[in-house]
Design an enzyme around this catalytic site. Sequence first.
Site, PDB file in Angstrom:
ATOM      1  N   HIS A   1      45.435  45.121  44.488  1.00 29.38           N
ATOM      2  CA  HIS A   1      44.514  45.758  43.538  1.00 29.38           C
ATOM      3  C   HIS A   1      43.894  47.005  44.163  1.00 29.38           C
ATOM      4  CE1 HIS A   1      40.566  45.902  41.242  1.00 29.38           C
ATOM      5  NE2 HIS A   1      41.477  45.943  40.287  1.00 29.38           N
TER       6      HIS A   1
ATOM      7  N   HIS B   1      40.173  55.027  40.106  1.00 31.61           N
ATOM      8  CA  HIS B   1      39.691  54.053  39.136  1.00 31.61           C
ATOM      9  C   HIS B   1      38.721  54.665  38.139  1.00 31.61           C
ATOM     10  CE1 HIS B   1      37.062  50.903  37.501  1.00 31.61           C
ATOM     11  NE2 HIS B   1      38.181  50.203  37.451  1.00 31.61           N
TER      12      HIS B   1
ATOM     13  N   ASP C   1      45.354  52.983  39.211  1.00 32.14           N
ATOM     14  CA  ASP C   1      44.596  53.328  37.998  1.00 32.14           C
ATOM     15  C   ASP C   1      44.740  54.833  37.805  1.00 32.14           C
ATOM     16  OD1 ASP C   1      43.225  50.746  37.448  1.00 32.14           O
ATOM     17  OD2 ASP C   1      42.272  51.141  39.378  1.00 32.14           O
TER      18      ASP C   1
HETATM   19  O1  G3P Z   1      44.085  46.314  36.266  1.00 32.71           O
HETATM   20  C1  G3P Z   1      43.569  45.073  36.547  1.00 32.71           C
HETATM   21  C2  G3P Z   1      42.169  45.304  36.859  1.00 32.71           C
HETATM   22  O2  G3P Z   1      42.209  46.318  37.813  1.00 32.71           O
HETATM   23  C3  G3P Z   1      41.410  45.764  35.669  1.00 32.71           C
HETATM   24  O3  G3P Z   1      40.136  46.112  36.044  1.00 32.71           O
HETATM   25  O4  G3P Z   1      38.457  47.835  36.305  1.00 32.71           O
HETATM   26  O5  G3P Z   1      39.670  47.028  38.282  1.00 32.71           O
HETATM   27  O6  G3P Z   1      40.807  48.452  36.630  1.00 32.71           O
HETATM   28  P1  G3P Z   1      39.756  47.420  36.852  1.00 32.71           P
HETATM   29 CA    CA Z   2      43.086  48.455  37.197  1.00 34.86          CA
END
Ligand code: G3P
Ligand code: CA
Length: 422
Positions: A39, A81, A68
Amino acid sequence: MLDTKHAGLLAAALVLLPCLAFAQVSLEAPLGPVLAIGHRGASYVAPEHTLFAYDQAMAFDADMIECDLQLTKDGVLVCMHDTTVDRTSEGTGRADTYTLDELRHLDFGAWFNQANPARARPEYAGARIVTFEEQLACYLRHNPRMRFHVETKAPAEYGGRMEPALVDLLTRLGLVATGHQDIQTSTIVVQSFDLASLQAVKALAPTLPTAYLFSAPADPLIAAGVLPSYVDAAAPTSVFLRANPGYVGAVHRTGKEVHTWTVDDPAEIDALLDIGVDGIFSNRPDVLRARIDARGTGVDAAVRGNPAAFPALCQFPPDLSVADLALSPERVAGGDVVTFTATIANTGAGDAADVRVRFLVDGAPVGDDRMIARVAAGATATVTSASWLAKRQTGLHSVEVRVLETDAAATRPFVVQGNKLQ
Ligand code: G3P
Ligand code: CA
């Protein structure tokens, strides 16, 4: 208007829906090998969406690395992000008010050291933005089997420009059809909280698998596990799944996968694996890898293909060779002043700096070594020797050029004609 298939699914869902909350949930098996998804890279140990974090994700043997997406002012897809640079750099304002070049001047690492003193490392300060293309090029070069979970982040704010930019890039890189719509093999999976964005991606590139991110779905069909036709996986929060463990089975019965986020705690990972999720996003892909491997439900290590060692921070070595070695004059007569010119080619993936070149005639250096300040990856540079006097040198000779500190070299015979006054 629902088609026949979806009307049937809706009917099944309406029967199923009340059962989900109360059912005794039996252990559900994943549809295929469970994916460990880094992540924002391995963002627990390194600043998110930097090469440090991606390197760690690969070193931790993740199946997939997340990006992202944001779009810069000049239309480049970057891995970030937030829609602003405020949290993760010293800058302020929206990412799309910066050109890529301007973003490259910001420090995306120092904030991590301030926020996480126990995990701080001096080298993180000064970490640079990574474009999505750079992420793909680097980690696919390390491992052609690496896979990417890419999120169209806040796509509505980009007025429909993000999806074509993404598909154009993936098309140019030959990555649109690598999985032929198979979420278990595709190099790329596109995820979004925005269904319209996924629909747009699917319309542009039907072979790209998609995943729908949500915390609590408003749509009763999706809440019952029935996803739109253009979505290949549900991607709910782990909180949602812990409250609705039967959801995984409901989605599986439609033939689609469940990827969940964001889970770092080993016990929670175990609980999610117990209910049969197909992929987990984790800031700690090392912890996740260990939990998946403990039960042997992951992708085979040989299929993952991550190398045990790879060049850090995408600093691929240059690869230098001598593409040409010329004389001036080309036909040498006794008494001429001769120079030799070498063309040095860099066919590697990294730039070469301070390249030292030596010219020799019959094994004896011609003047001092020559320096080339830089040979960019994929480029050539020419370098010319000091003068060599052909006076009283009539006959056959050999000129050699050596790129010192590499084994690149070339030789060429030449003749000095004795037809000038010596
Ligand atoms: O993409 C999975 C997760 O990352 C979604 O939440 O806010 O971390 O992009 P976020
Ligand atoms: Ca994400």
